[in-house]
Structures are given as structure tokens and as C-alpha cells.
Design a protein around this motif. Structure first.
Motif, short mmCIF file in Angstrom:
data_model
loop_
_atom_site.label_atom_id
_atom_site.label_comp_id
_atom_site.label_asym_id
_atom_site.label_seq_id
_atom_site.Cartn_x
_atom_site.Cartn_y
_atom_site.Cartn_z
N ARG A 35 4.20 14.01 -9.97
CA ARG A 35 3.73 15.39 -9.81
C ARG A 35 2.20 15.45 -9.70
O ARG A 35 1.66 16.14 -8.85
N ILE A 36 1.53 14.73 -10.58
CA ILE A 36 0.06 14.74 -10.58
C ILE A 36 -0.49 14.14 -9.29
O ILE A 36 -1.41 14.68 -8.68
N ILE A 37 0.11 13.05 -8.85
CA ILE A 37 -0.35 12.39 -7.62
C ILE A 37 -0.14 13.31 -6.42
O ILE A 37 -1.00 13.43 -5.54
N ARG A 38 0.99 13.98 -6.36
CA ARG A 38 1.29 14.84 -5.21
C ARG A 38 0.47 16.13 -5.19
O ARG A 38 0.32 16.74 -4.14
N GLU A 39 -0.05 16.54 -6.36
CA GLU A 39 -0.92 17.72 -6.38
C GLU A 39 -2.21 17.45 -5.62
O GLU A 39 -2.82 18.37 -5.08
N ARG A 40 -2.63 16.20 -5.59
CA ARG A 40 -3.83 15.81 -4.85
C ARG A 40 -3.43 15.54 -3.41
O ARG A 40 -2.63 14.67 -3.13
N LYS A 41 -3.96 16.33 -2.51
CA LYS A 41 -3.62 16.17 -1.09
C LYS A 41 -4.52 15.09 -0.49
O LYS A 41 -5.73 15.19 -0.56
N THR A 42 -3.90 14.06 0.06
CA THR A 42 -4.65 13.01 0.73
C THR A 42 -4.07 12.81 2.12
O THR A 42 -2.92 13.15 2.39
N ILE A 43 -4.88 12.25 3.02
CA ILE A 43 -4.43 12.04 4.40
C ILE A 43 -3.29 11.03 4.45
O ILE A 43 -2.31 11.22 5.14
N THR A 44 -3.44 9.95 3.70
CA THR A 44 -2.38 8.93 3.66
C THR A 44 -2.00 8.67 2.19
O THR A 44 -2.53 7.77 1.55
N PRO A 45 -1.10 9.49 1.66
CA PRO A 45 -0.71 9.34 0.25
C PRO A 45 0.09 8.05 0.03
O PRO A 45 0.69 7.51 0.95
N SER A 46 0.08 7.58 -1.21
CA SER A 46 0.88 6.40 -1.55
C SER A 46 2.37 6.73 -1.42
O SER A 46 2.80 7.84 -1.69
N TYR A 47 3.12 5.75 -0.97
CA TYR A 47 4.58 5.87 -0.90
C TYR A 47 5.10 5.45 -2.27
O TYR A 47 4.85 4.33 -2.72
N ILE A 48 5.80 6.36 -2.96
CA ILE A 48 6.22 6.11 -4.34
C ILE A 48 7.73 5.93 -4.43
O ILE A 48 8.50 6.78 -3.98
N ILE A 49 8.11 4.80 -5.04
CA ILE A 49 9.53 4.53 -5.31
C ILE A 49 9.71 4.55 -6.83
O ILE A 49 9.04 3.81 -7.55
N LEU A 50 10.57 5.45 -7.31
CA LEU A 50 10.90 5.48 -8.74
C LEU A 50 11.99 4.44 -9.00
O LEU A 50 13.02 4.43 -8.32
N LEU A 51 11.74 3.58 -9.95
CA LEU A 51 12.68 2.52 -10.31
C LEU A 51 13.09 2.78 -11.76
O LEU A 51 12.25 2.67 -12.66
N THR A 52 14.34 3.18 -11.99
CA THR A 52 14.71 3.64 -13.32
C THR A 52 16.19 3.42 -13.63
O THR A 52 17.00 3.23 -12.72
N SER A 53 16.50 3.47 -14.89
CA SER A 53 17.90 3.37 -15.32
C SER A 53 18.59 4.74 -15.27
O SER A 53 19.80 4.84 -15.42
N LYS A 54 17.82 5.80 -15.05
CA LYS A 54 18.39 7.15 -14.99
C LYS A 54 19.05 7.34 -13.63
O LYS A 54 18.37 7.52 -12.63
N GLY A 55 20.39 7.32 -13.64
CA GLY A 55 21.11 7.34 -12.37
C GLY A 55 21.95 8.57 -12.11
O GLY A 55 22.67 8.62 -11.11
N ASP A 56 21.89 9.58 -13.00
CA ASP A 56 22.65 10.81 -12.75
C ASP A 56 22.08 11.53 -11.54
O ASP A 56 20.88 11.45 -11.25
N LYS A 57 22.93 12.29 -10.87
CA LYS A 57 22.48 13.04 -9.68
C LYS A 57 21.32 13.98 -10.01
O LYS A 57 20.38 14.10 -9.25
N LYS A 58 21.41 14.64 -11.19
CA LYS A 58 20.33 15.56 -11.55
C LYS A 58 19.02 14.81 -11.79
O LYS A 58 17.94 15.31 -11.49
N ASP A 59 19.09 13.56 -12.30
CA ASP A 59 17.88 12.76 -12.49
C ASP A 59 17.30 12.34 -11.14
O ASP A 59 16.08 12.39 -10.94
N ILE A 60 18.16 11.94 -10.24
CA ILE A 60 17.70 11.55 -8.90
C ILE A 60 17.01 12.74 -8.23
O ILE A 60 15.93 12.62 -7.67
N THR A 61 17.65 13.91 -8.32
CA THR A 61 17.07 15.12 -7.74
C THR A 61 15.72 15.44 -8.38
O THR A 61 14.75 15.74 -7.69
#
Length: 195
Positions: free
Chosen positions: A47-73
Motif C-alpha cells: 500500500r505504501i509503495i503504491r501510494e508513491r506514483k513512479t514512472i516505472t514502479p517495482s513489480y511486487i510478488i507477495l509470497l505467503t502461506s495465506k492462501g484463502d481467496k479473501k487473502d489473495i484478494t
């Protein structure tokens, strides 16, 4: 695993350090974030990273044990570009990182295209600004040359000035032909009407 695949790995131990690193001028273009981290979790970091608008933002992959649909969403809504559930398959991780690389390359190409477009538009504006004094020089030179006979030494000087102004005018017209800017064309001091 990432090092073995040839990637340069920069690791941090908490969410605050992740934010600092991802907001740095030389931030990594791709980030693997764990959801559960000390200080701020992966979702807060996104959330904090996305609040900062940059021309080429980092591509972020969340890697987690939380696998419920609501967590993914929740993870994707926070600004993550992709989501991998632990335990993960190495081949899937490698494939998703490649997707991230392709996205980064596309963002970079788009940013370069926008930069080039800006340069072209600026060139058009500069040409337009150059044409204004050129038209004045051309007009005054034409008027002055009308009062001189061809054997007058000043006539040749004015003729050279007029020729060079027309040469510059052709150069600016060539540049303007690739831009959006349009100006009235003048030929030997005589304005042509344009609509």
C-alpha cells in the motif's frame, strides 16, 4: 534459489527496511515480499509503495502461506502484482518472475516512448519559437532589399541573410513535420494563408 538462477538478491529483515529499499532511487525492479514481516507486513508495504506514483514502479510478488481467496484478494488489492502461496513450486516461481520481467520491460519501453514523445513535442515548440524571429528577419530583409539596387554591396549581404533565413526555415519545417505543431508557412516574406 534466486541467486542460483542468476538474480542479484537484496534481502531485508522487516517491512520498514523493505519500504526504504523499494522507495530508494535505485529500487529493485522486482520484489518478492513475504506477507508476515516484523514492523509492517507485506500488505502494508504494498500500500505504501503504491501510494508513491513512479514512472516505472517495482513489480511486487507477495509470497505467503495465506492462501484463502479473501487473502489473495486483499494482497492484490493492496498493490501486489502477483501472489504465490507457500509452499511454492520452484518452476512456478521462476515462471512468475519471468512474467514480472516481461512487465518491467514493457513498462520501461513505454516510459522511453513517452520520454521520446516529450522530446519531439518540445522540438516542435522550439521550432515554432525559432520561426517567429526568422519571419521578422526575413520580412525586414526583404523590405530593405527592395530599396537597394543589385550592384549595391549591401544588397548581396541582405540576399545572403534572406537565403540563410530560408535555409533555417526549411530545417525547422522538417523538424515540425514530425511534431504536432503547425505554423503558417512563409515563402520569401509573403505569408500564405492557412486554415
Amino acid at each position: 534459489v534466486l541467486s542460483k538462477w542468476g538474480y542479484e538478491v537484496i534481502s531485508v529483515s522487516n517491512g520498514n527496511d523493505a519500504i526504504d529499499r523499494l522507495l530508494d532511487e535505485n529500487a529493485p525492479k522486482l520484489a518478492l515480499l513475504d506477507w508476515i514481516m516484523p514492523d509492517k507486513d507485506g500488505v502494508e508495504v504494498c500500500r505504501i509503495i503504491r501510494e508513491r506514483k513512479t514512472i516505472t514502479p517495482s513489480y511486487i510478488i507477495l509470497l505467503t502461506s495465506k492462501g484463502d481467496k479473501k487473502d489473495i484478494t486483499k494482497g492484490l488489492d493492496s498493490g501486489a502484482d502477483d501472489y504465490i502461496v507457500k509452499p511454492y513450486d520452484k518452476d512456478e516461481l521462476k515462471a512468475r518472475i519471468r512474467v514480472g520481467q516481461r512487465m518491467i520491460e514493457l513498462q520501461h519501453a513505454l516510459a522511453e516512448k513517452e520520454k521520446f514523445k516529450g522530446v519531439i513535442e518540445m522540438a516542435g515548440a522550439i521550432c515554432h519559437e525559432i520561426n517567429q524571429p526568422l519571419m521578422a528577419i526575413s520580412g525586414y530583409s526583404e523590405i530593405l532589399s527592395m530599396d537597394l539596387s543589385e550592384d549595391n554591396p549591401q544588397y548581396e549581404v541582405l540576399k545572403n541573410i534572406i537565403d540563410q533565413v530560408h535555409r533555417l526555415g526549411k530545417i525547422t519545417q522538417k523538424l515540425m513535420s514530425i511534431t504536432k505543431y503547425k505554423t503558417k508557412r512563409y515563402l520569401k516574406g509573403n505569408p500564405k494563408s492557412t486554415t
